[in-house]
Scaffold this active site. Structure first.
Site, short mmCIF file in Angstrom:
data_model
loop_
_atom_site.label_atom_id
_atom_site.label_comp_id
_atom_site.label_asym_id
_atom_site.label_seq_id
_atom_site.Cartn_x
_atom_site.Cartn_y
_atom_site.Cartn_z
N GLY A 87 35.67 23.23 37.98
CA GLY A 87 35.67 22.71 36.62
C GLY A 87 36.89 23.12 35.82
O GLY A 87 37.51 22.29 35.13
N ILE A 88 37.27 24.40 35.89
CA ILE A 88 38.43 24.86 35.11
C ILE A 88 39.70 24.26 35.68
O ILE A 88 40.56 23.76 34.94
CB ILE A 88 38.51 26.40 35.10
CG1 ILE A 88 37.31 26.98 34.36
CG2 ILE A 88 39.80 26.87 34.45
CD1 ILE A 88 37.24 28.51 34.38
N ASP A 137 41.68 22.82 47.40
CA ASP A 137 40.29 23.29 47.37
C ASP A 137 39.59 22.80 48.63
O ASP A 137 39.35 21.60 48.79
CB ASP A 137 39.56 22.78 46.13
CG ASP A 137 38.28 23.55 45.85
OD1 ASP A 137 37.53 23.81 46.81
OD2 ASP A 137 38.04 23.90 44.69
N THR A 189 44.64 33.46 36.04
CA THR A 189 43.54 33.73 35.11
C THR A 189 42.23 33.88 35.86
O THR A 189 41.17 33.89 35.24
CB THR A 189 43.40 32.58 34.10
OG1 THR A 189 43.19 31.35 34.82
CG2 THR A 189 44.64 32.45 33.23
N GLU A 221 41.59 47.28 36.28
CA GLU A 221 41.50 46.99 34.84
C GLU A 221 40.79 48.13 34.13
O GLU A 221 39.70 48.53 34.56
CB GLU A 221 40.76 45.67 34.60
CG GLU A 221 41.50 44.47 35.18
CD GLU A 221 40.80 43.14 34.92
OE1 GLU A 221 39.77 43.13 34.22
OE2 GLU A 221 41.29 42.11 35.40
N HIS A 254 42.69 40.32 30.24
CA HIS A 254 41.50 39.59 30.70
C HIS A 254 40.83 38.85 29.54
O HIS A 254 39.63 38.97 29.31
CB HIS A 254 40.52 40.54 31.37
CG HIS A 254 39.63 39.86 32.37
ND1 HIS A 254 39.26 40.44 33.55
CD2 HIS A 254 39.01 38.64 32.37
CE1 HIS A 254 38.45 39.62 34.23
NE2 HIS A 254 38.30 38.52 33.53
N ILE A 255 41.63 38.06 28.83
CA ILE A 255 41.10 37.36 27.66
C ILE A 255 41.35 35.85 27.70
O ILE A 255 41.12 35.19 26.68
CB ILE A 255 41.68 37.95 26.34
CG1 ILE A 255 43.20 38.13 26.41
CG2 ILE A 255 41.03 39.28 26.01
CD1 ILE A 255 44.01 36.90 26.28
N ALA A 256 41.78 35.32 28.82
CA ALA A 256 42.08 33.89 28.87
C ALA A 256 40.86 33.05 28.48
O ALA A 256 41.00 32.00 27.84
CB ALA A 256 42.56 33.49 30.26
N GLY A 257 39.69 33.50 28.84
CA GLY A 257 38.48 32.75 28.53
C GLY A 257 37.83 33.13 27.22
O GLY A 257 36.73 32.65 26.91
#
Length: 318
Positions: A151-152, A171, A232, A263, A289-292
């Site tokens: 999906g992303i 994929d 990401t 992390e 770790h903030i892309a989302g």
């Protein structure tokens, strides 16, 4: 019934849960393993992000546990087999933060190709590096390679096509005739072929034994000279030392990393050495770790998980 929330969650979603359940909301639990294990002992449901390990030890400490809500989509911090054996439902927020991640990827693509946004300090200090910054690149007409076409990855492809980019996708789970290829305008390709052709490579695969160090020294060497890498997905998919070497040697134009093998990222490592190299500093973007994570995504993720946990515990929607 008790719900333990060990990492930050949108406050309205927490309040909605409090209207129906006893809730212990303590984001500090992610920092203390002992405290998390103790809290899990009374929990009927647990809501986590990526820093709380729901492993065999936690499951053993949580005899009442019926549901685990994941405020995100990655599940490598959750013992899925152990949960399945106990009949514990695991509910990730699938799709809820896709837009946030996809926009991060596009923003990083534009920033790294253009290569001018690190000039603020120089310009403010009275310098005028116009000549040295006038050879940035446009996204239009360039090729984006998307590794992992879920999906992303598909949303990234759609946004990139809007910029006039060509898109390759890799994929193994999608057959060449799958409708996603036509819907996004992407062309399927094998991984090594994608790396050799793409100007920008964006990773969207889970961390598994097969994907650990997927982009190692050999595969990084396959990338086009001057290409850009964006991760990401999960730390551990990219060999960080090999990437740092490729950046310092000038083989790659740049990279944006939102996830790391460790992390928080340890100070003084290979990536820090790239930043210490002034000519390379503008070519490396590191984020925690903030892309989302955006205000909108956090609301969607929190609401989805709150609804899922409520359904698991009561059989009724929140």
């Amino acid at each position: 019934m008790l719900i333990v929330i060990s990492e930050f969650m949108d406050e309205p979603a927490v309040q909605a849960l409090r209207e129906r359940f006893e809730v212990r909301y303590d984001p500090g639990l992610a920092e203390s393993r002992a405290a998390l294990l103790a809290a899990a002992g009374e929990a009927d449901a647990l809501i986590v992000r990526n820093r709380s390990r729901v492993d065999a030890a936690l499951l053993a400490a949580a005899p009442r546990l019926k549901a685990v809500g994941r405020l995100g989509v990655g599940l490598d911090n959750i013992d899925l087999d152990g949960c399945a054996a106990r009949g514990i439902r695991v509910m990730p927020a699938t799709g809820a933060n896709a837009r946030a991640v996809a926009e991060y990827v596009i923003g990083a693509t534009l920033a790294l190709l253009r290569g001018v946004y690190g000039a603020t300090g120089a310009v403010a200090g009275g310098h005028w590096p116009r000549a040295s910054l006038s050879a940035g690149l446009e996204a239009h007409g360039r090729t984006l390679g998307v590794v992992g076409f879920g999906g992303i990855g598909q949303l990234v492809a759609t946004l990139a096509r809007g910029l006039g980019m060509r898109v390759l996708g890799c994929d193994a789970a999608l057959a060449p005739g799958h409708p996603a290829w036509a819907e996004t305008g992407a062309r399927p390709a094998a991984l090594d072929a994608l790396l050799a052709e793409a100007d920008v490579v964006s990773l969207h695969v889970p961390l598994t034994p097969d994907t650990r160090n997927l982009l190692d020294e050999r595969r990084l060497a396959l990338m086009r000279p001057g290409a850009v890498l964006i991760n990401t997905a999960r730390g551990g998919i990219v060999d960080e030392a090999a990437l740092a070497a490729a950046l310092r040697a000038g083989r790659l134009r740049g990279a944006a990393l939102d996830v790391f093998g460790q992390e928080p990222l340890a100070a003084g490592g290979a990536l820090a050495a790239v930043l210490a190299d002034t000519p390379s500093a503008a070519s490396l973007i590191l984020t925690p770790h903030i892309a989302g994570l955006t205000a909108e995504a956090n609301t969607r993720v929190s609401e989805m998980v709150a609804n899922g946990v409520t359904m698991a515990l009561t059989g009724k929607a929140a």
